[in-house]
Design a protein around this motif. Structure first.
Motif: not given
Ligand code: HEM
Length: 238
Positions: A10-12, A30-32, A133-135, A204-206
């Motif tokens: 999934l990650r890759e 948003f991030l900015g 949970l990540s962001g 949805m974001f667009e």
């Molecule tokens: C600018 C926007 C975003 C940033 C900067 C960002 C950043 C990150 C970062 C740094 C991680 C890694 C966290 C870790 O390894 O513990 C992550 C994971 C993830 N993000 Fe984002 N993200 C953004 C937008 C999104 C969006 C829009 C989605 C989906 C709707 C998303 C879904 C995910 C998922 C599913 C993971 C988990 C990846 C995994 O470990 O398998 N992200 N994100």
């Protein structure tokens, strides 16, 4: 080649979609730190409908062998989103919101796979909850600062009150993904569905982009009008 880790697949398999999602205008602004309350509350409303659909389908299929190991009620967002909606729309919030066109397509997809291929719900759970949970912590800070939110209200969505350590929980979730009884074919289909989920989120974001653009155009039109009115009154005074 045998597939052994759904979490890694999934990650890759979604790395490209992830960077595409990061580059959508609304997400970038948003991030900015550019977040206007009107677009943000629309996002919260859309997310409410998305999570209602995800959580309804996961509940229905919570005993399905591919769902049960990743069924964690502490992830549920419906209640926290409704608390945010009370804050942004007031007590009549439910009668004031409706899903946007892209959100309707997103929720139709969730219900559709819930009926036909419930194991694909894993992809929708992964994309949203692991992303949150990540962001979440960073996005909460940005949203609060940008919208000048003073009390603790308006960003409950980001608070996973029953989860004390996001990283430990994410690892637990990823390990659970790896225990799901799935064929290689099903793993491939789940990764494909996760990419569809990213795409539905982007759409949805667009739409919110478009409303940001509308706001910018309106502001521009207003200032042109004011400028012209000022010019006219100066000419009349001469
Ligand atoms: C600018 C926007 C975003 C940033 C900067 C960002 C950043 C990150 C970062 C740094 C991680 C890694 C966290 C870790 O390894 O513990 C992550 C994971 C993830 N993000 Fe984002 N993200 C953004 C937008 C999104 C969006 C829009 C989605 C989906 C709707 C998303 C879904 C995910 C998922 C599913 C993971 C988990 C990846 C995994 O470990 O398998 N992200 N994100």
């Amino acid at each position: 080649m045998a597939i052994n880790s759904l979490a890694n697949e999934l990650r890759e398999g979604t790395t490209k979609s992830h960077s595409m999602a990061e580059n959508v205008g609304f997400v970038k602004s948003f991030l900015g730190g550019v977040v206007d309350k009107k677009s943000y509350r629309k996002l919260v409303a859309n997310l409410y409908f998305v999570y209602c659909a995800i959580e309804e389908e996961l509940l229905t299929h919570k005993n399905h062998p591919a769902i049960q190991p990743i069924y964690f009620t502490e992830l549920n967002r419906k209640t926290s989103l409704s608390e945010d909606l009370i804050y942004y729309y007031g007590p009549d919030w439910l009668s004031l919101i409706e899903p946007s066109p892209a959100t309707k397509i997103y929720i139709e997809r969730i219900h559709n796979i819930g009926h036909k291929q419930p194991e694909l719900l894993v992809a929708h759970s992964y994309t949203r909850y692991l992303g949150d949970l990540s962001g979440g912590k960073i996005l909460k800070k940005i949203a609060r600062g940008a919208m000048n939110l003073s009390d603790e209200r308006g960003t409950k969505f980001y608070d996973f009150e029953q989860i004390t350590d996001d990283t430990i929980f994410k690892n637990k979730y990823r390990s659970a993904l790896d225990t799901l009884p799935l064929s290689d074919e099903q793993v491939k289909n789940i990764v494909a569905e996760a990419n569809i989920s990213f795409n539905l989120n982007m759409k949805m974001f667009e739409e919110l982009n478009a409303s940001l653009l509308k706001i910018a155009t309106m502001l521009l039109a207003n200032s042109i009008q004011k400028f012209r009115a000022k010019q006219k009154s100066t000419i009349a005074a001469d």
